[in-house]
Design an enzyme around this catalytic site. Structure first.
Site, PDB file in Angstrom:
ATOM      1  N   TYR A  61      28.001  -2.548  14.459  1.00 55.70           N
ATOM      2  CA  TYR A  61      29.015  -3.333  13.670  1.00 55.70           C
ATOM      3  C   TYR A  61      28.933  -4.773  13.842  1.00 55.70           C
ATOM      4  O   TYR A  61      28.821  -5.762  12.855  1.00 55.70           O
ATOM      5  CB  TYR A  61      30.505  -2.804  13.951  1.00 55.70           C
ATOM      6  CG  TYR A  61      31.288  -3.642  13.209  1.00 55.70           C
ATOM      7  CD1 TYR A  61      31.759  -3.846  11.770  1.00 55.70           C
ATOM      8  CD2 TYR A  61      32.290  -4.575  13.650  1.00 55.70           C
ATOM      9  CE1 TYR A  61      32.539  -4.418  11.016  1.00 55.70           C
ATOM     10  CE2 TYR A  61      33.231  -5.213  13.162  1.00 55.70           C
ATOM     11  CZ  TYR A  61      33.402  -5.409  11.783  1.00 55.70           C
ATOM     12  OH  TYR A  61      34.341  -6.029  10.877  1.00 55.70           O
ATOM     13  N   GLU A  71      40.766  -3.863   7.559  1.00 55.57           N
ATOM     14  CA  GLU A  71      41.995  -4.887   8.551  1.00 55.57           C
ATOM     15  C   GLU A  71      43.681  -4.392   8.436  1.00 55.57           C
ATOM     16  O   GLU A  71      44.302  -4.270   9.385  1.00 55.57           O
ATOM     17  CB  GLU A  71      41.658  -6.430   8.206  1.00 55.57           C
ATOM     18  CG  GLU A  71      40.288  -6.798   8.635  1.00 55.57           C
ATOM     19  CD  GLU A  71      39.781  -6.733  10.127  1.00 55.57           C
ATOM     20  OE1 GLU A  71      40.493  -6.493  10.904  1.00 55.57           O
ATOM     21  OE2 GLU A  71      38.494  -6.955  10.316  1.00 55.57           O
ATOM     22  N   TRP A 121      40.181  -1.343  16.380  1.00 54.03           N
ATOM     23  CA  TRP A 121      38.954  -1.490  15.615  1.00 54.03           C
ATOM     24  C   TRP A 121      38.095  -0.389  15.870  1.00 54.03           C
ATOM     25  O   TRP A 121      37.547   0.357  14.718  1.00 54.03           O
ATOM     26  CB  TRP A 121      38.018  -2.758  15.820  1.00 54.03           C
ATOM     27  CG  TRP A 121      37.230  -2.818  14.525  1.00 54.03           C
ATOM     28  CD1 TRP A 121      35.963  -2.872  14.691  1.00 54.03           C
ATOM     29  CD2 TRP A 121      37.526  -3.128  13.162  1.00 54.03           C
ATOM     30  NE1 TRP A 121      35.218  -3.013  13.261  1.00 54.03           N
ATOM     31  CE2 TRP A 121      36.547  -3.069  12.531  1.00 54.03           C
ATOM     32  CE3 TRP A 121      38.549  -3.082  12.485  1.00 54.03           C
ATOM     33  CZ2 TRP A 121      36.302  -3.147  11.023  1.00 54.03           C
ATOM     34  CZ3 TRP A 121      38.887  -3.158  11.143  1.00 54.03           C
ATOM     35  CH2 TRP A 121      37.413  -3.348  10.392  1.00 54.03           C
TER      36      TRP A 121
END
Length: 177
Positions: A16, A38, A46
């Site tokens: 990522y 988000e 995350w």
């Protein structure tokens, strides 16, 4: 050996970090997906979002604003039963609502694409506020809320702007800085 940001400490986070985070997005769909993820992250890590991202892409019609904007209460109930995604009713409803708003921007003859709308807003606030990131985050969150978007507080906006390449928050020693 390559030096990365400290958060890039698993194969999934490294991929990522190296391939997506902090890079400009080319389409409104990519921008909408980043904003949605988000928003889903609020109160979570995350890593959880990345672990559930493929399931969320499937559940949310690959973040296609047209399809997602048509989801109804039956879809909300279906999604609440999907163990592969974040099952938070307010976030699910916000995702559908936000898709409707993003689509209205995308389809408006007076406004640019949703992608350009977001990047232009960030650029305008950066210029007006002398690149003071806390002020930009606050102003952008306020404007998005005024437009009707949900789950777009200043912290989410900051993470979103990092993800889409507006801010370069790579660690000082990171090879992508």
């Amino acid at each position: 050996m390559v030096t990365r940001c400290q958060f890039a400490n698993t194969p999934q986070m490294i991929a990522y970090h190296d391939e997506e985070w902090g890079k400009m997005k080319n389409s409104s769909q990519e921008i909408f997906e980043a904003l949605s993820l988000e928003a889903m992250q609020a109160g979570l890590s995350w890593a959880i979002i990345l672990n559930k991202r493929q399931a969320m892409r499937h559940a949310y019609a690959n973040f296609d604003m047209v399809q997602l904007s048509r989801f109804d209460e039956a879809d909300v109930e279906r999604l609440m039963l999907d163990e592969g995604i974040i099952r938070h009713r307010l976030k699910i409803k916000a995702m559908i609502h936000n898709a409707q708003l993003a689509l209205s921007i995308e389809e408006s003859p007076q406004l640019p694409s949703f992608r350009d709308y977001i990047y232009q807003m960030a650029a305008d606030f950066s210029h007006q506020l002398n690149n003071q990131e806390d002020d930009i985050n606050q102003a952008m969150a306020k404007q998005l809320k005024k437009t009707g978007f949900k789950f777009v507080g200043p912290t989410i906006v900051e993470a979103f702007l990092e993800a889409i390449g507006v801010y370069n928050h790579h660690d000082s020693q990171c090879f992508l800085r």
